[in-house]
Design a protein around this motif. Sequence first.
Motif, PDB file in Angstrom:
ATOM      1  N   TRP A  94     -12.301  22.748  -0.314  1.00 38.44           N
ATOM      2  CA  TRP A  94     -13.764  22.887  -0.215  1.00 38.44           C
ATOM      3  C   TRP A  94     -14.460  22.520  -1.519  1.00 38.44           C
ATOM      4  O   TRP A  94     -15.572  21.983  -1.500  1.00 38.44           O
ATOM      5  CB  TRP A  94     -14.211  24.235   0.334  1.00 38.44           C
ATOM      6  CG  TRP A  94     -14.011  25.496  -0.443  1.00 38.44           C
ATOM      7  CD1 TRP A  94     -13.124  26.483  -0.170  1.00 38.44           C
ATOM      8  CD2 TRP A  94     -14.770  25.962  -1.580  1.00 38.44           C
ATOM      9  NE1 TRP A  94     -13.251  27.509  -1.076  1.00 38.44           N
ATOM     10  CE2 TRP A  94     -14.263  27.218  -1.944  1.00 38.44           C
ATOM     11  CE3 TRP A  94     -15.817  25.429  -2.318  1.00 38.44           C
ATOM     12  CZ2 TRP A  94     -14.764  27.964  -3.007  1.00 38.44           C
ATOM     13  CZ3 TRP A  94     -16.327  26.160  -3.387  1.00 38.44           C
ATOM     14  CH2 TRP A  94     -15.795  27.412  -3.719  1.00 38.44           C
ATOM     15  N   LEU A 152     -17.221  19.694  -1.652  1.00 38.78           N
ATOM     16  CA  LEU A 152     -18.560  19.979  -2.171  1.00 38.78           C
ATOM     17  C   LEU A 152     -18.980  18.907  -3.173  1.00 38.78           C
ATOM     18  O   LEU A 152     -20.116  18.426  -3.138  1.00 38.78           O
ATOM     19  CB  LEU A 152     -18.596  21.360  -2.821  1.00 38.78           C
ATOM     20  CG  LEU A 152     -19.933  21.803  -3.397  1.00 38.78           C
ATOM     21  CD1 LEU A 152     -21.014  21.855  -2.332  1.00 38.78           C
ATOM     22  CD2 LEU A 152     -19.783  23.162  -4.077  1.00 38.78           C
ATOM     23  N   SER A 172     -19.983  15.806  -1.326  1.00 39.81           N
ATOM     24  CA  SER A 172     -21.071  15.947  -0.358  1.00 39.81           C
ATOM     25  C   SER A 172     -22.428  15.512  -0.889  1.00 39.81           C
ATOM     26  O   SER A 172     -23.399  15.473  -0.125  1.00 39.81           O
ATOM     27  CB  SER A 172     -21.165  17.399   0.115  1.00 39.81           C
ATOM     28  OG  SER A 172     -21.734  18.217  -0.897  1.00 39.81           O
ATOM     29  N   ASP A 173     -22.501  15.215  -2.183  1.00 36.66           N
ATOM     30  CA  ASP A 173     -23.760  14.800  -2.800  1.00 36.66           C
ATOM     31  C   ASP A 173     -24.862  15.835  -2.552  1.00 36.66           C
ATOM     32  O   ASP A 173     -25.917  15.535  -2.003  1.00 36.66           O
ATOM     33  CB  ASP A 173     -24.161  13.412  -2.300  1.00 36.66           C
ATOM     34  CG  ASP A 173     -25.201  12.744  -3.181  1.00 36.66           C
ATOM     35  OD1 ASP A 173     -25.280  13.094  -4.372  1.00 36.66           O
ATOM     36  OD2 ASP A 173     -25.935  11.868  -2.676  1.00 36.66           O
ATOM     37  N   LEU A 192     -24.660  18.493  -0.548  1.00 34.38           N
ATOM     38  CA  LEU A 192     -24.663  18.812   0.888  1.00 34.38           C
ATOM     39  C   LEU A 192     -25.554  17.870   1.701  1.00 34.38           C
ATOM     40  O   LEU A 192     -26.089  18.250   2.735  1.00 34.38           O
ATOM     41  CB  LEU A 192     -25.050  20.281   1.138  1.00 34.38           C
ATOM     42  CG  LEU A 192     -24.115  21.330   0.524  1.00 34.38           C
ATOM     43  CD1 LEU A 192     -24.670  22.738   0.747  1.00 34.38           C
ATOM     44  CD2 LEU A 192     -22.711  21.216   1.069  1.00 34.38           C
ATOM     45  N   THR A 193     -25.695  16.636   1.238  1.00 31.89           N
ATOM     46  CA  THR A 193     -26.509  15.664   1.982  1.00 31.89           C
ATOM     47  C   THR A 193     -25.660  14.693   2.805  1.00 31.89           C
ATOM     48  O   THR A 193     -26.199  13.976   3.634  1.00 31.89           O
ATOM     49  CB  THR A 193     -27.391  14.833   1.019  1.00 31.89           C
ATOM     50  OG1 THR A 193     -26.555  14.118   0.105  1.00 31.89           O
ATOM     51  CG2 THR A 193     -28.361  15.736   0.258  1.00 31.89           C
ATOM     52  N   LYS A 194     -24.343  14.682   2.582  1.00 30.44           N
ATOM     53  CA  LYS A 194     -23.450  13.829   3.375  1.00 30.44           C
ATOM     54  C   LYS A 194     -22.755  14.692   4.415  1.00 30.44           C
ATOM     55  O   LYS A 194     -22.178  15.735   4.086  1.00 30.44           O
ATOM     56  CB  LYS A 194     -22.431  13.137   2.475  1.00 30.44           C
ATOM     57  CG  LYS A 194     -23.065  12.125   1.536  1.00 30.44           C
ATOM     58  CD  LYS A 194     -22.011  11.436   0.699  1.00 30.44           C
ATOM     59  CE  LYS A 194     -22.660  10.426  -0.237  1.00 30.44           C
ATOM     60  NZ  LYS A 194     -21.658   9.820  -1.135  1.00 30.44           N
ATOM     61  N   LEU A 195     -22.805  14.257   5.673  1.00 29.91           N
ATOM     62  CA  LEU A 195     -22.360  15.091   6.791  1.00 29.91           C
ATOM     63  C   LEU A 195     -20.903  15.523   6.691  1.00 29.91           C
ATOM     64  O   LEU A 195     -20.614  16.718   6.664  1.00 29.91           O
ATOM     65  CB  LEU A 195     -22.603  14.373   8.128  1.00 29.91           C
ATOM     66  CG  LEU A 195     -22.111  15.137   9.363  1.00 29.91           C
ATOM     67  CD1 LEU A 195     -22.833  16.457   9.505  1.00 29.91           C
ATOM     68  CD2 LEU A 195     -22.245  14.279  10.605  1.00 29.91           C
ATOM     69  N   SER A 227     -19.756  17.735   3.904  1.00 30.42           N
ATOM     70  CA  SER A 227     -20.390  19.050   4.073  1.00 30.42           C
ATOM     71  C   SER A 227     -19.683  19.867   5.140  1.00 30.42           C
ATOM     72  O   SER A 227     -19.483  21.078   4.990  1.00 30.42           O
ATOM     73  CB  SER A 227     -21.868  18.888   4.418  1.00 30.42           C
ATOM     74  OG  SER A 227     -22.557  18.244   3.372  1.00 30.42           O
ATOM     75  N   PHE A 261     -16.520  21.049   3.643  1.00 31.94           N
ATOM     76  CA  PHE A 261     -16.847  22.122   2.708  1.00 31.94           C
ATOM     77  C   PHE A 261     -17.016  23.453   3.432  1.00 31.94           C
ATOM     78  O   PHE A 261     -16.374  24.444   3.090  1.00 31.94           O
ATOM     79  CB  PHE A 261     -18.126  21.785   1.924  1.00 31.94           C
ATOM     80  CG  PHE A 261     -18.737  22.979   1.240  1.00 31.94           C
ATOM     81  CD1 PHE A 261     -18.133  23.543   0.127  1.00 31.94           C
ATOM     82  CD2 PHE A 261     -19.900  23.559   1.725  1.00 31.94           C
ATOM     83  CE1 PHE A 261     -18.681  24.660  -0.501  1.00 31.94           C
ATOM     84  CE2 PHE A 261     -20.453  24.665   1.108  1.00 31.94           C
ATOM     85  CZ  PHE A 261     -19.840  25.222  -0.007  1.00 31.94           C
ATOM     86  N   PHE A 262     -17.880  23.505   4.437  1.00 37.12           N
ATOM     87  CA  PHE A 262     -18.147  24.772   5.125  1.00 37.12           C
ATOM     88  C   PHE A 262     -16.924  25.291   5.877  1.00 37.12           C
ATOM     89  O   PHE A 262     -16.644  26.494   5.878  1.00 37.12           O
ATOM     90  CB  PHE A 262     -19.354  24.650   6.057  1.00 37.12           C
ATOM     91  CG  PHE A 262     -20.666  24.640   5.318  1.00 37.12           C
ATOM     92  CD1 PHE A 262     -21.109  25.760   4.633  1.00 37.12           C
ATOM     93  CD2 PHE A 262     -21.452  23.504   5.285  1.00 37.12           C
ATOM     94  CE1 PHE A 262     -22.305  25.753   3.936  1.00 37.12           C
ATOM     95  CE2 PHE A 262     -22.653  23.483   4.597  1.00 37.12           C
ATOM     96  CZ  PHE A 262     -23.084  24.606   3.924  1.00 37.12           C
TER      97      PHE A 262
END
Length: 108
Positions: free
Chosen positions: A16, A20, A23-24, A26-29, A32, A35-36
Amino acid sequence: MSWIVLIASGILEAVWATALGKSDGLTKLWPSVVFFGGLTLSMFGLAYAMRDISTGTAYAVWVGIGATLTVVWAMVTGDSDISWLRILLLTGLVGCIVGLKLIDPGHE
């Protein structure tokens, strides 16, 4: 069983943390989503392991595994430089993680 779950959770922490970073903000699907998902599974595993392993030891081992694997992955993928000093410091970290496992009395 708790130690196996804790180690798996530490591996998921590296997953994760890496996701993260990718994910830039949390802007990249997909990063992200990874990560979650990794965060959720990692936290549940840590919570499970803490039923039998003392909190301080479980948390330190979990963080240590995650941090070590995150740095190693960054070196393997070229996101971080490889140096003898970095390898030496990671080796020391791993030694401390093993030491904490060896001296942990569990819950008393």
